[in-house]
Structure formats: C-alpha cells, structure tokens
Design an enzyme around this catalytic site. Structure first.
Site, mmCIF file in Angstrom:
data_model
loop_
_atom_site.group_PDB
_atom_site.id
_atom_site.type_symbol
_atom_site.label_atom_id
_atom_site.label_comp_id
_atom_site.label_asym_id
_atom_site.label_seq_id
_atom_site.Cartn_x
_atom_site.Cartn_y
_atom_site.Cartn_z
ATOM 1 N N LYS A 235 0.843 -1.203 0.000
ATOM 2 C CA LYS A 235 0.000 0.000 0.000
ATOM 3 C C LYS A 235 0.879 1.254 0.000
ATOM 4 O O LYS A 235 0.611 2.215 -0.724
ATOM 5 C CB LYS A 235 -0.954 -0.013 1.205
ATOM 6 C CG LYS A 235 -2.074 -1.041 1.029
ATOM 7 C CD LYS A 235 -2.864 -1.332 2.291
ATOM 8 C CE LYS A 235 -3.840 -2.487 2.016
ATOM 9 N NZ LYS A 235 -4.577 -2.960 3.181
ATOM 10 N N GLN B 291 -5.121 -2.097 9.323
ATOM 11 C CA GLN B 291 -5.001 -3.393 8.654
ATOM 12 C C GLN B 291 -5.642 -4.487 9.510
ATOM 13 O O GLN B 291 -5.397 -4.578 10.711
ATOM 14 C CB GLN B 291 -3.509 -3.699 8.403
ATOM 15 C CG GLN B 291 -3.242 -4.938 7.583
ATOM 16 C CD GLN B 291 -3.737 -4.847 6.137
ATOM 17 O OE1 GLN B 291 -3.785 -3.774 5.546
ATOM 18 N NE2 GLN B 291 -4.128 -5.975 5.576
ATOM 19 N N ASP C 239 -11.482 2.355 3.725
ATOM 20 C CA ASP C 239 -11.888 0.951 3.578
ATOM 21 C C ASP C 239 -13.394 0.827 3.326
ATOM 22 O O ASP C 239 -13.872 -0.204 2.868
ATOM 23 C CB ASP C 239 -11.591 0.182 4.875
ATOM 24 C CG ASP C 239 -10.298 -0.619 4.811
ATOM 25 O OD1 ASP C 239 -9.973 -1.104 3.714
ATOM 26 O OD2 ASP C 239 -9.651 -0.775 5.858
HETATM 27 N N1 GUN Z 1 -7.227 -7.315 5.468
HETATM 28 C C1 GUN Z 1 -7.599 -8.036 4.384
HETATM 29 N N2 GUN Z 1 -8.292 -7.266 3.515
HETATM 30 C C2 GUN Z 1 -8.360 -6.046 4.066
HETATM 31 C C3 GUN Z 1 -8.944 -4.819 3.636
HETATM 32 O O1 GUN Z 1 -9.564 -4.693 2.564
HETATM 33 N N3 GUN Z 1 -8.785 -3.765 4.490
HETATM 34 C C4 GUN Z 1 -8.128 -3.868 5.672
HETATM 35 N N4 GUN Z 1 -8.048 -2.788 6.446
HETATM 36 N N5 GUN Z 1 -7.582 -4.994 6.087
HETATM 37 C C5 GUN Z 1 -7.689 -6.070 5.288
#
Ligand code: GUN
Length: 285
Positions: free
Chosen positions: A54, A98, A121
C-alpha cells in the site's frame, strides 16, 4: 473454448495512471498531496506485506503515506487514541487499520472510531449504510475493484443472475449490494447453502470469495459464465491459488480472473481511488 483471462494488473495500471494525473493536478492546487495513514498492529507477515504494498502504491501515484506499526500487545485504548490523533490531523485524508487485529482488540470498536469521511476501507457503519441505500460514499475496495473490472470488460450486469459465494463484510455483502444496484438478480451463498454447485451453476456472473483453495470446480460453473476469483490461498507447497480451480473452470467460463494478477491489483488501486476521493472532499476540489 478457453476463457478470456481478465488482466487485473493491466486494468489496475490504467486506472492508476489517471489517478496519478488527477492527484498531481489537485496537489498543485491544494498545496499538499493526498495522504493515507495505515496502522498495522502486530507482526502477521501477510499483513506486513500488504501494508508495504500500500505504501509503495501511494509513492508511485504521488500520494503521501504514513505507516504506524504498533506491537501485538497494544491495548485497544492505545489504538483508539492513535485513531483519534489521525482523525484530528487535517493533513490526513484516509485512515486504514489493517485487519485482522489481535484477538484482544474489538474490531468493531476500532472501525467505528475512524471518521467516516476518512474511512477509505468503507467499513464504518455509516458508510455501509450509505452503500446499502445507494448514497454516494467510500466503497469497500475489493468489491469496487470487481465492479470496475466487469465494466472494463463490458460485462452486462443488468438483468443477469449473479451468485456470490461468501458473505463477509469485506467482500461478499458489499459486492452483492453493488451488483444489486446495477440491477442483477443476486444470490449470496455460504457454508450452509444446500447444493452449492447447483446454485452456483445458475450464475451468469460468479464471484468466489470464500477463502478455500480451489473449491470452485467446473461443476459449479455454467458454460459461458464470467468468473471472478477473490481468493488468495497459499498451498502447503507454497503455491498461490484462488478459490477457483483455474485450469478446469477456464475451459467452461467465458471470462475469468487469474490468481495472482486478477482481483488483487484492483484492491489497492481502489484504495488509492478512495484516498483521492477523500482528499477531493477535504480540499473542496
Ligand atoms: N485485510 C484483508 N483485507 C483487508 C482490507 O480490505 N482492508 C483492511 N483494512 N484490512 C484487510
């Protein structure tokens, strides 16, 4: 006929190019770039890789990114305090915590603490509610990426049968909602669904988001269906596979996403998209 492989990497890359251009123009006007803050709690290796990806995607697109790594023993209060700090920081457009979080931390309490306008998100209940009623909002990244892929491929959704295998808050429920808004007839399947192969075979568009390696075999797929594989599973021999048995399903489907290189690259791209959307709102551009 072998299915056409949907190249998520190429679609993601063309979307990222336009995001980069727009970010440059808006940054010049606003006097600062879009900024994404990512919080990683604990030392799950897969999460650490995703967070690094990211940060890299932000840098390549001209966004600022800030990563905050907190130890696995971090208390819920300490995490909430960090979120409060980022909520109040006017130079931060997007906040992402996350997942998964360590067991002692209440995930809902954390997601609900993020300011909805910074919730890139799209997991905050306010944004989930807006999505369901069809109001403009920050849309969860993987489902949004799936819709963009279908649009790019010219797949007709209106009036078609869509079957979503998996009912998670992150993928299954939001992608079903988005397909419904686009006038598909949507069925959501899960572990208690009776005769899953028969229900799946009704799909013109089949979305597999269960997290079970190669569970969707040719028996689940109608001739000519479009198959989107959201799964990312590591086999004991280290091989990365999706939820779909690619070799046999690609002989039945008309279009299919590969793993890797399908949905994966779209997810981070839509995170950039959401961060830019939040930035635009914050700088009134
Ligand atoms: N862990 C797995 N997929 C995601 C996601 O789309 N967002 C976040 N914050 N954590 C994740």
């Amino acid at each position: 006929m072998a299915a056409k492989i949907i190249d998520g990497k190429a679609i993601a890359s063309s979307i990222r190019e336009s995001l980069k251009k727009e970010a440059a123009e808006l940054s010049a006007r606003a006097g600062r770039p879009p900024c994404l803050s990512v919080i990683l709690v604990g030392d799950d290796p897969a999460s650490a890789i995703y967070v690094r990806m990211k940060g890299k995607a932000c840098a390549e697109t001209g966004f600022e990114s800030r990563t905050f790594t907190m130890p696995a023993e971090t208390t819920e209060d300490a995490l909430l305090e960090k979120i409060d700090e980022l909520n109040a920081d006017e130079s931060v457009d997007g906040i992402l915590v996350q997942l998964p979080l360590p067991d002692h931390i209440n995930e809902s309490a954390v997601l609900e603490r993020i300011r909805p306008d910074k919730d890139v998100d799209g997991f905050h209940p306010v944004n989930v509610g807006k999505l369901v009623i069809g109001e403009k909002t920050l849309i969860p990244c993987t489902p949004h990426g799936i819709i963009k892929m279908l649009e790019h491929e010219g797949v007709e959704v209106k009036g078609k049968r869509a079957v979503v295998i998996g009912r998670s808050n992150i993928v299954g429920k939001p992608v079903a909602t988005l397909l419904l808004h686009r006038h598909a007839t949507v069925t959501i399947c899960h572990s208690r669904t009776q005769d899953l192969p028969a229900v799946s075979r009704e799909a013109d568009i089949l979305i597999a988001a269960v997290g079970r390696p190669e569970m969707v075999t040719a028996e689940f797929v109608k001739e000519g269906a479009v198959v989107i594989d959201v799964g990312v599973n590591r086999l004991p021999d280290g091989k990365l596979v999706g939820d779909v048995k690619f070799d046999e399903v690609s002989r039945v489907a008309s279009k299919i996403t590969p793993v890797p290189g399908g949905v994966g690259p779209m997810t981070i791209t839509m995170l950039l998209y959401n961060t830019l959307q939040a930035f635009r709102d914050h700088v009134n551009a």
